[in-house]
Design a protein around this motif. Structure first.
Motif, PDB file in Angstrom:
ATOM      1  N   LYS A 154     -26.161 -20.291 -13.528  1.00 27.66           N
ATOM      2  CA  LYS A 154     -25.204 -19.362 -12.909  1.00 27.66           C
ATOM      3  C   LYS A 154     -25.242 -19.574 -11.391  1.00 27.66           C
ATOM      4  O   LYS A 154     -26.148 -20.243 -10.877  1.00 27.66           O
ATOM      5  N   PRO A 155     -24.276 -18.992 -10.687  1.00 29.85           N
ATOM      6  CA  PRO A 155     -24.309 -19.109  -9.228  1.00 29.85           C
ATOM      7  C   PRO A 155     -25.500 -18.343  -8.650  1.00 29.85           C
ATOM      8  O   PRO A 155     -25.835 -17.271  -9.153  1.00 29.85           O
ATOM      9  N   VAL A 156     -26.129 -18.948  -7.631  1.00 30.23           N
ATOM     10  CA  VAL A 156     -27.302 -18.337  -7.002  1.00 30.23           C
ATOM     11  C   VAL A 156     -27.129 -18.415  -5.482  1.00 30.23           C
ATOM     12  O   VAL A 156     -26.590 -19.405  -4.973  1.00 30.23           O
ATOM     13  N   ALA A 160     -21.301 -16.522  -2.923  1.00 33.97           N
ATOM     14  CA  ALA A 160     -20.160 -16.486  -1.992  1.00 33.97           C
ATOM     15  C   ALA A 160     -19.109 -17.520  -2.404  1.00 33.97           C
ATOM     16  O   ALA A 160     -17.903 -17.262  -2.356  1.00 33.97           O
ATOM     17  N   LEU A 161     -19.582 -18.703  -2.817  1.00 37.25           N
ATOM     18  CA  LEU A 161     -18.645 -19.743  -3.243  1.00 37.25           C
ATOM     19  C   LEU A 161     -17.862 -19.280  -4.472  1.00 37.25           C
ATOM     20  O   LEU A 161     -16.643 -19.425  -4.542  1.00 37.25           O
ATOM     21  N   GLN A 162     -18.594 -18.718  -5.448  1.00 39.36           N
ATOM     22  CA  GLN A 162     -17.932 -18.271  -6.676  1.00 39.36           C
ATOM     23  C   GLN A 162     -16.894 -17.184  -6.363  1.00 39.36           C
ATOM     24  O   GLN A 162     -15.801 -17.178  -6.938  1.00 39.36           O
ATOM     25  N   GLY A 163     -17.252 -16.320  -5.416  1.00 40.04           N
ATOM     26  CA  GLY A 163     -16.305 -15.284  -5.017  1.00 40.04           C
ATOM     27  C   GLY A 163     -15.005 -15.876  -4.506  1.00 40.04           C
ATOM     28  O   GLY A 163     -13.908 -15.442  -4.864  1.00 40.04           O
ATOM     29  N   ALA A 164     -15.117 -16.933  -3.699  1.00 43.30           N
ATOM     30  CA  ALA A 164     -13.920 -17.556  -3.128  1.00 43.30           C
ATOM     31  C   ALA A 164     -13.178 -18.407  -4.161  1.00 43.30           C
ATOM     32  O   ALA A 164     -11.975 -18.629  -4.045  1.00 43.30           O
ATOM     33  N   GLU A 194     -10.171 -19.909 -10.313  1.00 38.57           N
ATOM     34  CA  GLU A 194      -9.736 -21.316 -10.304  1.00 38.57           C
ATOM     35  C   GLU A 194     -10.870 -22.283 -10.604  1.00 38.57           C
ATOM     36  O   GLU A 194     -10.640 -23.412 -11.016  1.00 38.57           O
ATOM     37  N   GLY A 195     -12.090 -21.849 -10.348  1.00 42.40           N
ATOM     38  CA  GLY A 195     -13.209 -22.733 -10.608  1.00 42.40           C
ATOM     39  C   GLY A 195     -14.439 -21.929 -10.978  1.00 42.40           C
ATOM     40  O   GLY A 195     -14.509 -20.732 -10.708  1.00 42.40           O
ATOM     41  N   GLU A 196     -15.399 -22.623 -11.612  1.00 44.92           N
ATOM     42  CA  GLU A 196     -16.595 -21.905 -12.045  1.00 44.92           C
ATOM     43  C   GLU A 196     -17.838 -22.738 -11.735  1.00 44.92           C
ATOM     44  O   GLU A 196     -17.898 -23.928 -12.062  1.00 44.92           O
ATOM     45  N   ILE A 197     -18.791 -22.107 -11.102  1.00 46.03           N
ATOM     46  CA  ILE A 197     -20.088 -22.763 -10.915  1.00 46.03           C
ATOM     47  C   ILE A 197     -20.834 -22.606 -12.235  1.00 46.03           C
ATOM     48  O   ILE A 197     -21.316 -21.528 -12.564  1.00 46.03           O
ATOM     49  N   LYS A 215      -9.649 -24.625 -15.368  1.00 45.99           N
ATOM     50  CA  LYS A 215     -10.686 -24.171 -14.445  1.00 45.99           C
ATOM     51  C   LYS A 215     -11.555 -25.370 -14.031  1.00 45.99           C
ATOM     52  O   LYS A 215     -11.991 -26.138 -14.887  1.00 45.99           O
ATOM     53  N   VAL A 216     -11.795 -25.507 -12.735  1.00 39.62           N
ATOM     54  CA  VAL A 216     -12.615 -26.626 -12.249  1.00 39.62           C
ATOM     55  C   VAL A 216     -14.094 -26.323 -12.509  1.00 39.62           C
ATOM     56  O   VAL A 216     -14.592 -25.250 -12.159  1.00 39.62           O
ATOM     57  N   ARG A 217     -14.772 -27.275 -13.155  1.00 40.80           N
ATOM     58  CA  ARG A 217     -16.213 -27.102 -13.444  1.00 40.80           C
ATOM     59  C   ARG A 217     -17.035 -27.622 -12.271  1.00 40.80           C
ATOM     60  O   ARG A 217     -16.877 -28.759 -11.846  1.00 40.80           O
ATOM     61  N   ILE A 218     -17.924 -26.786 -11.792  1.00 40.37           N
ATOM     62  CA  ILE A 218     -18.683 -27.142 -10.586  1.00 40.37           C
ATOM     63  C   ILE A 218     -20.176 -26.992 -10.836  1.00 40.37           C
ATOM     64  O   ILE A 218     -20.619 -26.008 -11.443  1.00 40.37           O
TER      65      ILE A 218
END
Lengths: 428, 351
Positions: free
Chosen positions: B34-36, B41-45, B49-52, B5-8
């Motif tokens: 966490k995503p804000v 929207a980014l996390q949804g897409a 594969e990746g996690e904010i 998983k890509v860490r973002i």
């Protein structure tokens, strides 16, 4: 004009008691080479070294690279104006030692000379890591003036190149190729339905280590002129420059001008290759205006539909390139340019010093400012400390372990603007 | 094997973090783990594969008013989460926000060596100023275009985060970074040139390998009102330096300039000066350095009262193959010093 090039494919070079070509091997009598070099009393010391593809060898500082050629039929000898009498060359038959290069090396003349690595990452950047090199290391008489020093080593390279190929004068080449260049009316009549193409061949002419010679004449002093491609193959154009060695045309590259070769390859099929205009790159504005006007006028008189223009160097000559481009294009002729780039070590600066909107079809030979690390070599021919002062290097370029960190600008032929090599660049 | 998983880490401003509008623009950097806002929207897409892993925010005014400090604080917050890639914005056409995203991209690139993806409207000044440090996707002017920007941003973030090679702007759908990179082609240049000419002659499509650069145009300064009272300085790119080149200015592609005294010097004589330039025949400049740095003539003009005074220092660098970015840097620094020293005009002998 009809010239046959007789190729001897040389796969190795060795020292031997006699200079000769046998079974694809060039044997070099080093003593004879040295005594020929020292006939010129401007040089006081010389030795011959060999460097083959794949060897862990570095050559520095490199001044010129010359292909051994010798005329066996037809008027004159190769390098007219330097060897023998000034006679129009470009017809008859010339022998070529394919796979061999004479490399001139020795004490630095000025800041502007090159590096050739025979293996490792540096070897990818120079076309002369693939040739069997006969390296002439020459030292000048103490106190010899810089222009004289340059002239002496240049002449030695030409002399030895001719001497090596002379060894084949009574032999039959492995392969022959014929090049014909017709007078304009015949050329036009031969392929009346094909578009006509010409070539504007820019020659560096800015002073010491920035000079080119045509039949022995300093190109600074010429007006743009017509030349047959076969004359170029016979060494009518000789390099006197290696400033920022990446994009200077060594004599070898003139002898094997790849644009001429590629134009011949499609001549009679996709277009009719009808002529070459040579022009210079002088430093004053008046000279630039005069030469670009004159070159564009000669092109107009030839009447091609398309033209390739090749630059030699960068910065100041970018102006000559753009003047030539605009003036030819404004006559309704399609133009393609060949240049290289100085976009900074990070590639983020603009690449050229001048630009015109007509320059819409450009081939680039890469960003000369890119930095590369050349690992230590087992053997260094020449003077490695030159790495700290040559164009492309800086104080500290030569590291204690013998590796060199430098811009590829310092590597002979890396961004050659005749398109001799495969390096290029793209935008990100 | 399952892909890692890509860490973002996601950087946004106070508004998109939901802290407040202009009245909260001075909040210092902070973290929400966490995503804000647009991060949702980014996390949804990104799916699996990746996690904010964290959202770092900062007020736009705070960032603008404390540029260096804010950059440092934001980078330190990002560093803690050890991301594979950073997404900044998208900033659309918000100028201060775009500039902050760009500055974050620069700091993250230089200090952490991590790729940064952003999204901006092409006219956002943040793109022009910092484009070389980020892969910046083209967005519309307003946040209403977020939905269209998410896909390309996420695609680039995953690719960059996995360490995969990113192609050209046309291939990958980001706006040009303005970076030129060399590579070995399969065909030599001469063949490519002839191919291009044939295409051009036939009226077929062809692509130039080097689009022409756009140059800065500098309007000339107004003339000096009274030359007889003016302090004039010499600034040259012709490489005239004290003999021995004490600052080791490079013969080509200069990384520095030198500042040298002209006190008690009436002429640039060859025992004291020389040229370190690698791009012209130095013979004549070394014979008489006044030919490039005309100290002798300037002193005469000074004596005759034509000019007020020759400045006590001259500045020198080498123009040969020197990047425009370095030249700009030198010019700004030299210009500032000359201004502070009360110099009215300069002569720039070139070569």
């Amino acid at each position: 004009m009809k010239l046959t090039l007789g190729y001897f494919h040389i796969k190795d070079v060795q020292f031997g008691p006699k200079t000769e070509v046998k079974d694809g091997v060039l044997y070099v009598n080093a003593d004879e080479v040295v005594s020929k070099i020292l006939e010129d009393n401007r040089l006081c010391k010389a030795r011959v070294e060999l460097a083959r593809p794949g060897e862990k060898v570095r050559i520095i500082p490199v001044k010129d690279v010359v292909e051994p050629r010798y005329k066996v039929e037809g008027p004159g000898n190769v390098f007219p104006g330097f060897l023998g009498k000034v006679v129009t060359v470009g017809s008859g038959k010339t022998h070529v030692l394919k796979g061999v290069a004479v490399v001139t090396c020795g004490q630095i003349v000025a800041f502007q000379e090159g590096i050739i690595d025979m293996s490792g990452p540096g070897a990818d950047y120079t076309p002369f890591s693939k040739t069997n090199n006969v390296v002439l290391v020459m030292d000048p008489k103490p106190g010899l003036e810089a222009h004289e020093h340059e002239a002496a080593v240049r002449l030695a390279g030409l002399k030895i190149a001719s001497y090596l190929a002379e060894a084949t004068k009574d032999m039959k080449p492995d392969e022959e190729k014929e090049y014909e260049f017709l007078p304009l009316p015949e050329a036009l009549a031969k392929y009346p339905d094909l578009p006509k193409v010409a070539y504007v061949y820019m020659l560096q002419s800015q002073g010491l280590l920035h000079d080119t010679y045509v039949y022995g004449v300093d190109a600074k002093k010429i007006l743009p002129s017509l030349i047959s491609p076969t004359e170029v193959m016979d060494g009518a154009i000789v390099s006197g420059n290696c400033v920022s060695a990446c994009d200077k045309n060594s004599t070898y590259v003139h002898q094997n001008n790849p644009i001429i070769e590629e134009l011949y390859a499609r001549h009679g099929k996709d277009f009719n290759f009808i002529g070459i205009v040579i022009t210079n790159e002088n430093v004053t504005l008046a000279d630039k205006e005069r030469s670009s006007d004159y070159a564009a006028k000669l092109i107009e008189m030839l009447g091609p539909d398309g033209v390739i223009i090749s630059e030699e160097g960068f910065g100041n000559p970018d102006t000559d390139l753009m003047m030539n481009c605009a003036k030819v294009a404004r006559k309704g002729i399609k133009v393609v340019l060949v240049t290289d780039e100085y976009a900074g070590q990070d590639g983020a600066s603009q690449s050229l010093a001048d630009a015109v909107p007509e320059a819409d079809a450009v081939v680039t030979a890469g960003n000369a400012n890119e930095v590369v690390t050349l690992p230590p070599m087992e053997k260094v021919i020449g003077y490695p400390e030159a790495a700290n002062v040559i164009a492309g290097g800086w104080e500290g370029s030569l590291r204690p372990d013998g590796s060199i960190v430098t811009e590829i600008q310092a590597i002979t032929g890396s961004t050659n603007e005749l398109g001799f090599h495969t390096l290029t660049a793209k935008g990100y | 094997m399952e892909k890692k998983k890509v860490r973002i880490v996601h950087y946004i401003n106070q508004f998109f973090a939901g802290i407040g509008g202009e009245e909260k623009a001075d909040v210092p950097p902070g973290v929400i783990e966490k995503p804000v806002g647009p991060g949702m929207a980014l996390q949804g897409a990104l799916k699996d594969e990746g996690e904010i892993v964290a959202t770092v925010y900062c007020g736009d005014s705070y960032f603008g008013d404390n540029l260096e400090k804010a950059q440092e604080e934001v980078v330190e917050l990002i560093r803690k989460y050890n991301p594979d890639v950073v997404i900044a914005g998208p900033a659309f056409n918000a100028g201060r926000y775009g500039t902050a995203c760009g500055a974050v991209a620069k700091a993250v690139t230089e200090k952490l060596g991590i790729p940064v993806i952003s999204g901006m409207y092409p006219e956002n000044p943040g793109y022009e100023m910092y484009r070389q440090y980020m892969y910046c996707v083209k967005t519309g002017a307003s946040a209403a275009t977020l939905r269209q920007a998410v896909g390309p941003i996420v695609k680039l973030a995953l690719k960059a985060g996995r360490g995969e090679e990113i192609g050209t702007p046309e291939e990958e759908g980001y706006m040009p970074k303005g970076i030129r990179k060399s590579y070995f082609h399969t065909e030599r240049g001469a063949k490519r040139a002839v191919d291009m000419l044939v295409a051009k002659l036939r009226g077929e499509p062809f692509k130039t390998e080097l689009p022409m650069p756009v140059f800065d145009r500098v309007p000339p300064a107004p003339p000096v009102a009274d030359l007889s009272k003016a302090v004039i300085a010499l600034v040259t790119s012709g490489g005239i330096v004290p003999k021995g080149n004490p600052d080791r200015i490079e013969a080509s592609s200069a990384s520095k300039y030198g500042k040298y005294s002209l006190c008690n010097i009436d002429s640039a004589t060859p025992d004291k000066f020389e040229s370190c330039h690698g791009g012209y025949d130095r013979t004549y400049a070394n014979e008489n350095p006044n030919r490039v740095l005309p100290v002798d003539v300037m002193r005469e003009l000074e004596k005759e009262g034509v000019i007020g005074k020759l400045h006590d220092y001259f500045y020198a660098t080498v123009g040969n193959g020197t990047s425009v970015a370095n030249a700009k840097k030198f010019a700004n620094a030299i210009g500032q010093e000359l201004k502070e020293a009360g110099v009215h005009a300069i002569i720039v002998p070139s070569t």
